[in-house]
Design a protein around this motif. Structure first.
Motif, short mmCIF file in Angstrom:
data_model
loop_
_atom_site.label_atom_id
_atom_site.label_comp_id
_atom_site.label_asym_id
_atom_site.label_seq_id
_atom_site.Cartn_x
_atom_site.Cartn_y
_atom_site.Cartn_z
N UNK A 245 30.11 54.98 46.04
CA UNK A 245 31.03 56.11 45.86
C UNK A 245 32.40 55.76 46.43
N UNK A 246 32.43 55.12 47.58
CA UNK A 246 33.70 54.74 48.19
C UNK A 246 34.45 53.76 47.29
N UNK A 247 33.75 52.79 46.73
CA UNK A 247 34.38 51.81 45.83
C UNK A 247 34.88 52.50 44.56
N UNK A 248 34.09 53.41 44.00
CA UNK A 248 34.50 54.12 42.79
C UNK A 248 35.73 54.98 43.05
N UNK A 249 35.77 55.68 44.16
CA UNK A 249 36.93 56.52 44.49
C UNK A 249 38.17 55.65 44.71
N UNK A 250 38.00 54.52 45.37
CA UNK A 250 39.15 53.61 45.58
C UNK A 250 39.66 53.08 44.24
N UNK A 251 38.74 52.74 43.32
CA UNK A 251 39.15 52.25 42.00
C UNK A 251 39.90 53.33 41.22
N UNK B 242 41.49 55.91 42.44
CA UNK B 242 42.78 56.16 43.09
C UNK B 242 43.79 55.07 42.72
N UNK B 243 43.35 53.82 42.70
CA UNK B 243 44.24 52.72 42.32
C UNK B 243 44.68 52.85 40.86
N UNK B 244 43.76 53.23 39.98
CA UNK B 244 44.09 53.44 38.57
C UNK B 244 45.10 54.56 38.42
N UNK B 245 44.91 55.66 39.15
CA UNK B 245 45.79 56.82 39.11
C UNK B 245 47.20 56.44 39.58
N UNK C 9 50.78 56.11 37.40
CA UNK C 9 52.02 56.82 37.74
C UNK C 9 53.19 55.85 37.92
N UNK C 10 52.94 54.72 38.57
CA UNK C 10 54.00 53.72 38.74
C UNK C 10 54.41 53.15 37.39
N UNK C 11 53.43 52.86 36.54
CA UNK C 11 53.73 52.32 35.21
C UNK C 11 54.53 53.31 34.38
N UNK D 64 48.16 62.60 33.20
CA UNK D 64 47.48 61.79 34.21
C UNK D 64 47.04 62.67 35.38
N UNK D 65 47.87 63.63 35.77
CA UNK D 65 47.52 64.51 36.88
C UNK D 65 46.41 65.48 36.49
N UNK D 66 46.42 65.96 35.26
CA UNK D 66 45.41 66.92 34.82
C UNK D 66 44.05 66.25 34.59
N UNK D 67 44.08 65.01 34.16
CA UNK D 67 42.84 64.27 33.87
C UNK D 67 42.85 62.99 34.70
N UNK D 68 42.46 63.06 35.97
CA UNK D 68 42.66 61.93 36.88
C UNK D 68 41.93 60.64 36.50
N UNK D 69 40.89 60.70 35.71
CA UNK D 69 40.20 59.48 35.29
C UNK D 69 40.60 59.14 33.85
#
Length: 83
Positions: free
Chosen positions: A20-26, A28-31, A35-37, A56-61
């Motif tokens: 779960x920690x790895x999935x949340x980190x992935x 968050x990095x994708x999100x 946003x940067x892109x 992107x904000x409404x659909x975080x994944x």
């Protein structure tokens, strides 16, 4: 809670917690990457970029995945940043 029992969750195995920690980190990095892109993209108007940020904000994944699959357009030759 008895003394010395630590903070181990007796219901959820430690491997699940790690996944779960790895999935949340992935996610968050994708999100954050999306946003940067979007902010660096020169191919969309400010209104278009704002709509992508809202998506992107409404659909975080799903939002970042859609941005990387459809929203980004390859840079054309002769433009800054192209090889």
């Amino acid at each position: 809670m008895p003394a010395g029992s630590g903070s181990v969750n007796p219901v959820i195995p430690a491997a699940w917690e790690a996944m779960v920690i790895v999935a949340v980190a992935f996610i968050a990095a994708l999100f954050i990457g999306a946003l940067i892109s979007i902010a660096r993209s020169r191919n969309h108007t400010p209104a278009g970029a704002a709509l992508w940020v809202l998506a992107v904000a409404a659909l975080p994944v799903l939002g970042p995945v859609l941005w990387f699959l459809t929203g980004r357009t390859p840079s054309r030759p002769g433009r800054p940043g192209s090889p």
